[in-house]
Design a protein around this motif. Structure first.
Motif, mmCIF file in Angstrom:
data_model
loop_
_atom_site.group_PDB
_atom_site.id
_atom_site.type_symbol
_atom_site.label_atom_id
_atom_site.label_comp_id
_atom_site.label_asym_id
_atom_site.label_seq_id
_atom_site.Cartn_x
_atom_site.Cartn_y
_atom_site.Cartn_z
ATOM 1 N N SER A 1 -3.864 -1.420 -6.870
ATOM 2 C CA SER A 1 -4.504 -0.228 -7.157
ATOM 3 C C SER A 1 -5.635 -0.124 -6.049
ATOM 4 O O SER A 1 -5.942 -1.152 -5.467
ATOM 5 C CB SER A 1 -5.382 -0.282 -8.385
ATOM 6 N N GLY A 2 -6.024 1.151 -5.927
ATOM 7 C CA GLY A 2 -7.134 1.341 -4.887
ATOM 8 C C GLY A 2 -8.117 2.191 -5.711
ATOM 9 O O GLY A 2 -8.017 3.078 -6.752
ATOM 10 N N SER A 3 -9.513 2.155 -5.036
ATOM 11 C CA SER A 3 -10.791 2.955 -5.600
ATOM 12 C C SER A 3 -11.581 3.076 -4.434
ATOM 13 O O SER A 3 -11.503 2.502 -3.574
ATOM 14 C CB SER A 3 -11.135 2.244 -6.646
ATOM 15 N N GLY A 4 -12.328 4.070 -4.841
ATOM 16 C CA GLY A 4 -13.596 4.267 -3.912
ATOM 17 C C GLY A 4 -13.573 5.978 -3.401
ATOM 18 O O GLY A 4 -12.651 6.781 -3.626
ATOM 19 N N SER A 5 -14.876 6.217 -2.661
ATOM 20 C CA SER A 5 -14.732 7.494 -2.247
ATOM 21 C C SER A 5 -16.049 7.481 -1.283
ATOM 22 O O SER A 5 -16.978 6.444 -1.476
ATOM 23 C CB SER A 5 -14.925 8.797 -3.073
ATOM 24 N N GLY A 6 -16.035 8.453 -0.353
ATOM 25 C CA GLY A 6 -17.292 8.391 0.667
ATOM 26 C C GLY A 6 -17.054 7.333 1.679
ATOM 27 O O GLY A 6 -16.254 7.651 2.737
ATOM 28 N N ASN B 1 -14.646 11.321 2.381
ATOM 29 C CA ASN B 1 -14.176 11.626 1.094
ATOM 30 C C ASN B 1 -13.316 10.795 0.477
ATOM 31 O O ASN B 1 -13.349 9.569 0.340
ATOM 32 C CB ASN B 1 -13.767 13.130 1.295
ATOM 33 N N SER B 2 -12.054 11.103 0.062
ATOM 34 C CA SER B 2 -11.300 10.215 -0.428
ATOM 35 C C SER B 2 -9.719 9.895 0.507
ATOM 36 O O SER B 2 -8.776 9.658 0.072
ATOM 37 C CB SER B 2 -10.601 10.642 -1.940
ATOM 38 N N TYR B 3 -9.846 10.233 1.751
ATOM 39 C CA TYR B 3 -8.958 10.368 2.700
ATOM 40 C C TYR B 3 -8.764 9.084 3.075
ATOM 41 O O TYR B 3 -9.036 8.608 4.451
ATOM 42 C CB TYR B 3 -9.207 11.125 3.816
ATOM 43 N N LEU B 4 -8.412 8.106 2.080
ATOM 44 C CA LEU B 4 -8.255 6.604 2.644
ATOM 45 C C LEU B 4 -7.065 6.108 2.188
ATOM 46 O O LEU B 4 -6.475 6.214 0.928
ATOM 47 C CB LEU B 4 -9.462 5.857 1.924
ATOM 48 N N ASN B 5 -6.385 5.398 3.075
ATOM 49 C CA ASN B 5 -5.059 4.804 2.677
ATOM 50 C C ASN B 5 -4.850 3.431 2.991
ATOM 51 O O ASN B 5 -5.549 2.962 3.729
ATOM 52 C CB ASN B 5 -3.966 5.599 3.732
ATOM 53 N N TRP B 6 -4.169 2.771 2.038
ATOM 54 C CA TRP B 6 -3.781 1.221 2.546
ATOM 55 C C TRP B 6 -2.340 0.956 2.958
ATOM 56 O O TRP B 6 -1.353 1.735 2.225
ATOM 57 C CB TRP B 6 -4.168 0.873 1.238
ATOM 58 N N TYR B 7 -2.195 -0.127 3.566
ATOM 59 C CA TYR B 7 -0.854 -0.319 3.932
ATOM 60 C C TYR B 7 -0.642 -1.986 3.951
ATOM 61 O O TYR B 7 -1.604 -2.278 4.119
ATOM 62 C CB TYR B 7 -0.515 0.118 5.806
ATOM 63 N N GLN B 8 0.631 -2.250 3.741
ATOM 64 C CA GLN B 8 1.036 -3.609 3.928
ATOM 65 C C GLN B 8 1.677 -3.937 5.061
ATOM 66 O O GLN B 8 2.753 -3.174 5.333
ATOM 67 C CB GLN B 8 1.479 -4.233 2.670
ATOM 68 N N GLN B 9 1.424 -5.052 5.667
ATOM 69 C CA GLN B 9 2.289 -5.271 7.035
ATOM 70 C C GLN B 9 2.879 -6.675 6.988
ATOM 71 O O GLN B 9 1.830 -7.581 6.733
ATOM 72 C CB GLN B 9 1.492 -4.765 8.381
ATOM 73 N N ILE C 1 -1.088 2.811 -1.077
ATOM 74 C CA ILE C 1 -1.864 3.655 -1.693
ATOM 75 C C ILE C 1 -2.248 4.929 -0.770
ATOM 76 O O ILE C 1 -2.677 4.577 0.238
ATOM 77 C CB ILE C 1 -3.297 2.903 -1.873
ATOM 78 N N TYR C 2 -2.377 5.849 -1.012
ATOM 79 C CA TYR C 2 -2.897 7.091 -0.354
ATOM 80 C C TYR C 2 -3.773 8.087 -1.116
ATOM 81 O O TYR C 2 -4.238 7.620 -2.584
ATOM 82 C CB TYR C 2 -1.799 8.306 0.045
ATOM 83 N N ALA C 3 -4.730 8.654 -0.167
ATOM 84 C CA ALA C 3 -5.938 9.283 -1.034
ATOM 85 C C ALA C 3 -6.609 8.405 -1.943
ATOM 86 O O ALA C 3 -7.229 8.705 -3.140
ATOM 87 C CB ALA C 3 -5.253 10.339 -1.922
ATOM 88 N N ALA C 4 -6.812 7.344 -1.558
ATOM 89 C CA ALA C 4 -7.958 6.337 -1.892
ATOM 90 C C ALA C 4 -7.118 5.732 -3.202
ATOM 91 O O ALA C 4 -7.345 4.514 -3.583
ATOM 92 C CB ALA C 4 -9.212 6.742 -2.365
ATOM 93 N N SER C 5 -6.721 6.377 -4.247
ATOM 94 C CA SER C 5 -6.275 5.626 -5.477
ATOM 95 C C SER C 5 -4.739 6.031 -5.938
ATOM 96 O O SER C 5 -4.474 5.647 -7.039
ATOM 97 C CB SER C 5 -7.101 6.108 -6.763
ATOM 98 N N SER C 6 -3.995 6.990 -5.163
ATOM 99 C CA SER C 6 -2.730 7.387 -5.317
ATOM 100 C C SER C 6 -1.706 6.262 -5.274
ATOM 101 O O SER C 6 -1.853 5.960 -3.915
ATOM 102 C CB SER C 6 -2.294 8.605 -4.794
ATOM 103 N N LEU C 7 -0.827 5.738 -6.130
ATOM 104 C CA LEU C 7 -0.008 4.692 -5.840
ATOM 105 C C LEU C 7 1.406 5.209 -5.096
ATOM 106 O O LEU C 7 1.790 6.351 -5.824
ATOM 107 C CB LEU C 7 0.373 4.091 -6.983
ATOM 108 N N GLN C 8 1.583 4.849 -4.022
ATOM 109 C CA GLN C 8 2.933 5.291 -3.420
ATOM 110 C C GLN C 8 3.946 5.162 -4.259
ATOM 111 O O GLN C 8 4.137 4.155 -4.994
ATOM 112 C CB GLN C 8 3.044 4.858 -1.926
ATOM 113 N N SER C 9 5.301 5.863 -4.362
ATOM 114 C CA SER C 9 6.412 5.711 -5.082
ATOM 115 C C SER C 9 7.378 4.447 -4.864
ATOM 116 O O SER C 9 7.108 4.043 -3.562
ATOM 117 C CB SER C 9 7.349 6.813 -4.751
ATOM 118 N N GLY C 10 7.376 3.818 -5.785
ATOM 119 C CA GLY C 10 8.140 2.367 -5.548
ATOM 120 C C GLY C 10 7.321 1.356 -5.122
ATOM 121 O O GLY C 10 7.864 0.007 -5.358
#
Lengths: 107, 117
Positions: free
Chosen positions: A63-68, A30-38, A48-57
């Motif tokens: 930006s993120g996109s996608g689903s499935g 679904n949209s349960y996808l998160n992105w991290y920087q290390q 980014i959490y939930a595929a396209s939600s920008l974490q505060s700060g």
């Protein structure tokens, strides 16, 4: 377990470039996808959490996109502080799993 | 602002038990409905979720580690802990504690644990 596959595994970019990193799940998440920087020697930072939600700060150039099964992380204009490794993570089915990472290097 | 800090031995002998603590500062470990997760990263490899604990005390463990791992909370010290039994060289990694269930918005700095005789 769900396998998360990122591409490319590494890429070179110049400051100001627009770039996209892809993450593919072995089954729908679904949209349960998160992105991290290390950065080296540091803990991952949530971008980014939930595929396209920008974490505060987090700067709006991320930006993120996608689903499935197919997802992308886009950096609209790469800045010097963005050179790092980026990884995706699915939070849909336990055990939650991470991609192997995409290393962004300076061209 | 909540901060997390891992601590524990940096070297563990094979077949022994790895024990780590994560101290939560800037807020109570029981404030809010938070999950607290342990994650590890072998050198040069990807991240792996070990398990998590909820404020109610309920736990989830990665099936690949379930027989060897325990996660608990000490409310008096505002700490969570990780124990991993019967370690081998494959357990050598940087171990992180993090806040969150299905995404992780706050991380400790990580602590390197090496399994070697």
């Amino acid at each position: 377990d769900i396998t998360m596959t990122q591409s490319p595994s590494s890429l070179s970019a110049s400051v100001g470039d627009r770039l996209t990193i892809t993450c593919r799940a072995s089954q729908s998440i679904n949209s349960y996808l998160n992105w991290y920087q290390q950065k080296p020697g540091k803990a991952p930072k949530l971008l980014i959490y939930a595929a396209s939600s920008l974490q505060s700060g987090v700067p709006s150039r991320f930006s993120g996109s996608g689903s499935g099964t197919d997802f992308t992380l886009t950096i609209s204009s790469v800045q010097p502080e963005d050179f790092a490794t980026y990884c995706c993570q699915q939070g849909y089915i336990t055990p939650y799993t991470f991609g192997q990472g995409t290393k962004l290097e300076i061209k | 602002q909540v901060q997390l800090q891992e601590s524990g031995p940096g070297l563990v002998k094979p077949s022994q038990t790895l024990s780590l603590t994560c101290t939560v500062s800037g807020g109570s470990i029981y404030s809010g409905s938070y999950y607290w997760t342990w994650i590890r990263q072998p050198a040069g490899k990807g991240l792996e979720c070990i398990g998590r604990i909820y404020t109610s005390g309920s736990t989830y463990y990665n099936p690949s580690l379930k027989s060897r791992v325990t996660i608990s909370v000490d409310t008096s010290k505002n700490q969570l802990s990780l124990t991993l039994n019967s370690v081998t060289a494959a357990d050598t990694a940087v171990y992180y504690c993090a806040r969150g269930e299905w995404f992780f918005d706050c991380w400790g700095q990580g602590t390197l644990v090496t399994v070697s005789s």
